[in-house]
Design a protein around this motif. Structure first.
Motif, PDB file in Angstrom:
ATOM      1  N   GLN A  66     -19.072  -0.176  -1.351  1.00  0.00           N
ATOM      2  CA  GLN A  66     -17.813   0.116  -0.679  1.00  0.00           C
ATOM      3  C   GLN A  66     -17.975   1.120   0.460  1.00  0.00           C
ATOM      4  O   GLN A  66     -17.366   0.959   1.517  1.00  0.00           O
ATOM      5  CB  GLN A  66     -16.800   0.651  -1.691  1.00  0.00           C
ATOM      6  CG  GLN A  66     -16.405  -0.352  -2.763  1.00  0.00           C
ATOM      7  CD  GLN A  66     -15.451  -1.399  -2.224  1.00  0.00           C
ATOM      8  OE1 GLN A  66     -14.657  -1.137  -1.355  1.00  0.00           O
ATOM      9  NE2 GLN A  66     -15.534  -2.603  -2.758  1.00  0.00           N
TER      10      GLN A  66
ATOM     11  N   SER B 181      -8.312  -2.455  -2.270  1.00  0.00           N
ATOM     12  CA  SER B 181      -6.964  -2.589  -2.816  1.00  0.00           C
ATOM     13  C   SER B 181      -6.314  -1.257  -3.161  1.00  0.00           C
ATOM     14  O   SER B 181      -5.086  -1.169  -3.240  1.00  0.00           O
ATOM     15  CB  SER B 181      -6.991  -3.491  -4.058  1.00  0.00           C
ATOM     16  OG  SER B 181      -7.891  -2.967  -5.027  1.00  0.00           O
ATOM     17  N   ASN B 182      -7.099  -0.208  -3.370  1.00  0.00           N
ATOM     18  CA  ASN B 182      -6.523   1.084  -3.762  1.00  0.00           C
ATOM     19  C   ASN B 182      -6.604   2.123  -2.652  1.00  0.00           C
ATOM     20  O   ASN B 182      -6.498   3.325  -2.911  1.00  0.00           O
ATOM     21  CB  ASN B 182      -7.252   1.613  -5.012  1.00  0.00           C
ATOM     22  CG  ASN B 182      -7.060   0.708  -6.215  1.00  0.00           C
ATOM     23  OD1 ASN B 182      -5.961   0.207  -6.446  1.00  0.00           O
ATOM     24  ND2 ASN B 182      -8.125   0.492  -6.962  1.00  0.00           N
ATOM     25  N   ASP B 183      -6.789   1.663  -1.453  1.00  0.00           N
ATOM     26  CA  ASP B 183      -6.992   2.578  -0.329  1.00  0.00           C
ATOM     27  C   ASP B 183      -5.671   2.822   0.395  1.00  0.00           C
ATOM     28  O   ASP B 183      -5.193   1.980   1.151  1.00  0.00           O
ATOM     29  CB  ASP B 183      -8.032   1.992   0.634  1.00  0.00           C
ATOM     30  CG  ASP B 183      -8.561   3.037   1.593  1.00  0.00           C
ATOM     31  OD1 ASP B 183      -7.757   3.851   2.074  1.00  0.00           O
ATOM     32  OD2 ASP B 183      -9.769   3.032   1.863  1.00  0.00           O
ATOM     33  N   ASP B 184      -5.074   3.999   0.165  1.00  0.00           N
ATOM     34  CA  ASP B 184      -3.812   4.342   0.822  1.00  0.00           C
ATOM     35  C   ASP B 184      -3.975   4.472   2.333  1.00  0.00           C
ATOM     36  O   ASP B 184      -3.058   4.183   3.093  1.00  0.00           O
ATOM     37  CB  ASP B 184      -3.251   5.656   0.263  1.00  0.00           C
ATOM     38  CG  ASP B 184      -2.579   5.454  -1.087  1.00  0.00           C
ATOM     39  OD1 ASP B 184      -2.309   4.291  -1.433  1.00  0.00           O
ATOM     40  OD2 ASP B 184      -2.347   6.445  -1.796  1.00  0.00           O
TER      41      ASP B 184
ATOM     42  N   ARG C 237      -3.433   1.228   4.016  1.00  0.00           N
ATOM     43  CA  ARG C 237      -2.029   0.826   4.059  1.00  0.00           C
ATOM     44  C   ARG C 237      -1.259   1.668   5.079  1.00  0.00           C
ATOM     45  O   ARG C 237      -0.364   1.167   5.759  1.00  0.00           O
ATOM     46  CB  ARG C 237      -1.417   0.956   2.661  1.00  0.00           C
ATOM     47  CG  ARG C 237      -1.957  -0.102   1.691  1.00  0.00           C
ATOM     48  CD  ARG C 237      -1.132  -0.112   0.416  1.00  0.00           C
ATOM     49  NE  ARG C 237      -1.398   1.062  -0.405  1.00  0.00           N
ATOM     50  CZ  ARG C 237      -2.328   1.129  -1.336  1.00  0.00           C
ATOM     51  NH1 ARG C 237      -3.120   0.101  -1.561  1.00  0.00           N
ATOM     52  NH2 ARG C 237      -2.497   2.234  -2.062  1.00  0.00           N
TER      53      ARG C 237
ATOM     54  N   GLU D 219       5.084   6.935  -4.062  1.00  0.00           N
ATOM     55  CA  GLU D 219       3.962   7.645  -4.659  1.00  0.00           C
ATOM     56  C   GLU D 219       3.815   9.049  -4.087  1.00  0.00           C
ATOM     57  O   GLU D 219       3.390   9.967  -4.775  1.00  0.00           O
ATOM     58  CB  GLU D 219       2.660   6.864  -4.425  1.00  0.00           C
ATOM     59  CG  GLU D 219       2.572   5.568  -5.216  1.00  0.00           C
ATOM     60  CD  GLU D 219       1.191   4.937  -5.118  1.00  0.00           C
ATOM     61  OE1 GLU D 219       0.388   5.389  -4.276  1.00  0.00           O
ATOM     62  OE2 GLU D 219       0.925   4.005  -5.887  1.00  0.00           O
TER      63      GLU D 219
ATOM     64  N   ASN E 259       4.796  -1.166  -7.953  1.00  0.00           N
ATOM     65  CA  ASN E 259       3.544  -0.494  -8.272  1.00  0.00           C
ATOM     66  C   ASN E 259       2.346  -1.193  -7.661  1.00  0.00           C
ATOM     67  O   ASN E 259       1.236  -0.707  -7.752  1.00  0.00           O
ATOM     68  CB  ASN E 259       3.357  -0.426  -9.796  1.00  0.00           C
ATOM     69  CG  ASN E 259       4.391   0.473 -10.439  1.00  0.00           C
ATOM     70  OD1 ASN E 259       4.806   1.459  -9.853  1.00  0.00           O
ATOM     71  ND2 ASN E 259       4.816   0.121 -11.650  1.00  0.00           N
ATOM     72  N   ALA E 260       2.576  -2.349  -7.082  1.00  0.00           N
ATOM     73  CA  ALA E 260       1.477  -3.115  -6.486  1.00  0.00           C
ATOM     74  C   ALA E 260       1.563  -3.016  -4.976  1.00  0.00           C
ATOM     75  O   ALA E 260       1.998  -3.927  -4.303  1.00  0.00           O
ATOM     76  CB  ALA E 260       1.540  -4.577  -6.944  1.00  0.00           C
TER      77      ALA E 260
ATOM     78  N   HIS F 192      -0.758  -2.989  -2.861  1.00  0.00           N
ATOM     79  CA  HIS F 192      -1.652  -3.923  -2.188  1.00  0.00           C
ATOM     80  C   HIS F 192      -0.939  -5.236  -1.910  1.00  0.00           C
ATOM     81  O   HIS F 192      -1.010  -5.783  -0.820  1.00  0.00           O
ATOM     82  CB  HIS F 192      -2.900  -4.170  -3.032  1.00  0.00           C
ATOM     83  CG  HIS F 192      -3.542  -5.486  -2.763  1.00  0.00           C
ATOM     84  ND1 HIS F 192      -4.086  -5.816  -1.540  1.00  0.00           N
ATOM     85  CD2 HIS F 192      -3.694  -6.578  -3.556  1.00  0.00           C
ATOM     86  CE1 HIS F 192      -4.564  -7.047  -1.598  1.00  0.00           C
ATOM     87  NE2 HIS F 192      -4.330  -7.517  -2.794  1.00  0.00           N
TER      88      HIS F 192
END
Length: 702
Positions: free
Chosen positions: A162, A197-200, A203, A229, A507-508, A510
């Motif tokens: 990653q 997918s968990n990278d703020d 987004r 969040e 909560n999703a 992504h």
């Protein structure tokens, strides 16, 4: 040597008689006698290929190719390896050799094409390490190619590396951001959101790009989800305010800036934006309150021009407001702009309080703190000491008949001391500032329920129901009968119940980030991650498609060879034609024709390749294209008409052939054998027309 010469003569005779097996034996003996006779060895390889002996042909070709490459004849080696590739496409090592040789020759576009074939093959086989190895080679060859960076980022990320993948992603993203190519930035996010997918941060970047592209509705949905969040994140709140402004939702824009200023009260830029929102949404009193409180900060930061503009807007909205006029008059005195307003006030009938003499004009600006504003939250001792004097002045103005009242008031004023206001115990000196600092602000009651209710409204609009409820209940703890707050709390509870069914989706993030992209981007992501998408060689050339404004990503070999050596492409085309690789030859001539000085020659050679292939229409088209060139000279023109006549003659078009030949004869009667050709065709003698195989042996000016 005599034996070798005899063998060569025997081989030529056997070839003419089409006795290929005998010719093969002759050439095999020749290479045994002279292993370095590469011409004979190459001919032997061709004969093996014609008779279906692929293994033997491949072996001989490989010997020739290694000899040429080892001695620096890269173009000849490339032509031989290309022949081997046609003979056995499954030999993956040939792609690697071709890539290396093209790179050495300076044919970067060709090298990249071969490397792409390797990447496609290794992807199909699931050999990720080899995919990365080849991509890194491609990166070394063409470090500015964004497609390679994107592909490396994708492969690294998908294989669990990653950090390395993110580095390549960031590098490609920065290039696109510098070019402000928002369409391709969106495509980049669409491709990598599933991989991170968990990278703020990704987004957030997507939201920022949507804002810059003007897709405010999509940006709003994504920002509101992110705020669930991190509801106090200042960067998200600033982006949210910008989004509301873009949507012309001035009320929510105003509420957002109010929320930001609770965390950054000294940020004058944010306060300026709040004032703009207040003015644009007709909240003039709030704008005035903000400006009066912060006008000194504007002056200290040399932003009086902004302050003047704001107060001029307020004067239009609140023409009778004494505070606005006084402050604006002071600004004019400081800047020298406009006419003094205090003189005008008398003619307009506005009540004026005569200003006291001041040494510094800016003191006037500070002394115009509006009496209409609420008192500060702290106690000013100077104000307390002046209470008695102020009260006495007012009492002197009363009539004598109210004397009894005066006496009481005077007695009270005489007895009014600071000790009556503040209970001081003990011998220690009293420090009011210290005492006030010790008060726990969290225990102090809310002094402005309407303003706090606006905070609840802000949280409600963002779907932050817990925060909104907390504010409402804090207000009700002080004012339990506040009907507005009760109604707001009920609205919060109702909105929360309606959103519970969508709580999983909230909560999703992504999923939402992908949803806010257009359907075609989402489809792009899905198709790009399918294993079957690698069936097309070099599929990642179009990772990010090009736009009408010009491609940022180079998406095919022709774009990549722009800086290649055109002479090398030209010479390679000739080598391919000599070996009968006509399609490859045409491809190289297409690249070399980018050089204007070679355009006519390349078109002519392409025409000859098409003639050799038996393609009359394309051959004629190539010759005509050369004749239409503005760079053609007279010698080239005569040669082209001669070749065009030969083309017509070979394909049984005698009249067109005669017309072409006569054009040459009229210009130069001594040109080659033009007189003979004209005479023969003029007599209607078509029997001597050459066929396509004979045309291969004629001598061309090229």
């Amino acid at each position: 040597m005599a034996s070798k010469e005899k063998l060569l003569l025997s081989a030529q005779k056997n070839l003419k008689k089409r006795l290929l097996p005998r010719a093969i034996k002759d050439f095999a003996k020749v290479v045994d006698i002279d292993p370095n006779d590469m011409r004979s060895r190459q001919k032997l390889a061709e004969l093996y290929a014609k008779t279906g002996k692929s293994t033997e042909a491949f072996e001989q070709y490989e010997t020739v190719a290694k000899y040429f490459s080892g001695n620096g004849f890269y173009l000849k080696a490339i032509a031989i390896y290309r022949q081997m590739q046609r003979l056995d496409p499954s030999q993956i090592t040939i792609f690697a050799r071709l890539a290396e040789l093209n790179e050495k020759q300076g044919l970067i576009g060709n090298a990249m094409a071969e490397y792409r074939q390797l990447v496609s093959y290794y992807e199909k086989e699931g050999q990720t390490a080899d995919v990365i190895r080849i991509l890194e080679k491609m990166q070394d060859v063409d470090p500015e190619n964004l497609n390679i960076q994107v592909k490396l980022a994708e492969v690294y990320s998908a294989s669990g590396r990653q950090q390395e993948g993110r580095e390549y992603f960031d590098a490609a993203l920065k290039v696109l951001q510098d070019k402000q190519n928002h369409d391709k930035i969106l495509q980049l996010y669409a491709k990598f959101l599933p991989l991170f997918s968990n990278d703020d941060e990704l987004r957030r970047g997507l939201a920022e790009t949507l804002i810059e592209k003007g897709q405010m509705e999509k940006a709003l949905g994504l920002l509101q989800s992110l705020l669930r969040e991190q509801p106090e994140d200042p960067v998200l709140l600033e982006m949210l305010a910008t989004t509301y402004r873009g949507l012309d939702d001035l009320n929510n824009c105003r509420l957002t800036y109010q929320q930001l200023l609770k965390k950054q009260p000294n940020n004058l830029d944010l306060r300026t934006e709040l004032v703009r929102c207040c003015l644009d949404s007709d909240h003039f009193e709030q704008a005035l309150q903000e400006l009066e409180e912060w006008k000194e900060a504007f002056q200290k930061q040399d932003r009086l021009a902004e302050l003047q503009t704001f107060y001029e807007s307020l004067k239009q909205a609140l023409p009778d407001n004494r505070t606005v006029v006084n402050t604006l008059d002071s600004i004019y005195r400081l800047t020298g702009d406009g006419d003094p307003l205090l003189n005008v006030m008398e003619t307009e009938g506005i009540e004026e309080t005569a200003p006291e003499p001041q040494d510094d004009v800016f003191d006037a600006l500070l002394d115009t703190a509006s009496e209409d504003l609420e008192d500060d939250a702290y106690i000013d001792l100077g104000e307390l000491e002046g209470v008695a004097e102020e009260g006495a002045i007012e009492l002197e103005e009363l009539d004598g008949e109210e004397g009894s009242t005066v006496e009481v008031a005077e007695e009270e004023l005489v007895e009014l001391e600071l000790s009556d206001l503040v209970d001081i115990d003990g011998d220690e000196p009293f420090d009011l500032a210290v005492e006030l600092e010790e008060i726990d602000e969290s225990d102090a009651p809310l002094l402005n329920p309407p303003q706090d209710l606006e905070e609840a409204e802000f949280y409600l609009q963002q779907g932050l129901y817990d925060e909104a409820e907390k504010v409402c209940r804090a207000i009700l703890a002080v004012s339990p009968d506040d009907a507005d707050c009760q109604a707001k709390l009920q609205e919060v509870q109702s909105r929360r119940e309606g959103s519970e069914s969508d709580s999983d989706a909230s909560n999703a993030l992504h999923d939402l980030a992908v949803e806010v992209l257009d359907d075609d981007f989402a489809d792009f992501v899905a198709s790009g991650l399918e294993a079957g998408n690698t069936d097309k060689a070099g599929a990642f050339d179009d990772l990010l498609d090009s736009s009408d404004d010009g491609p940022i990503f180079r998406t095919d070999v022709d774009d990549q060879i722009a800086a290649d050596d055109m002479e090398s492409h030209y010479n390679l085309g000739i080598a391919y034609r000599e070996m009968g690789l006509f399609d490859d030859a045409v491809s190289e001539f297409n690249k070399a024709q980018s050089d204007p000085a070679r355009f006519v020659d390349c078109q002519t050679l392409k025409g000859l390749c098409y003639v050799d292939k038996g393609d009359f229409e394309k051959g004629e088209e190539a010759f005509r294209a050369a004749l239409a060139s503005t760079t053609i000279d007279e010698g080239q023109r005569l040669s082209l008409y001669y070749e065009l006549g030969a083309l017509y003659e070979a394909f049984q078009h005698p009249q067109e052939a005669l017309a072409s030949y006569r054009f040459v004869a009229d210009a130069d009667p001594e040109f080659r054998d033009i007189a003979e050709k004209v005479a023969r065709l003029s007599q209607g003698d078509d029997s001597a027309s050459t066929n396509s195989s004979a045309s291969k042996d004629r001598i061309s000016f090229l």
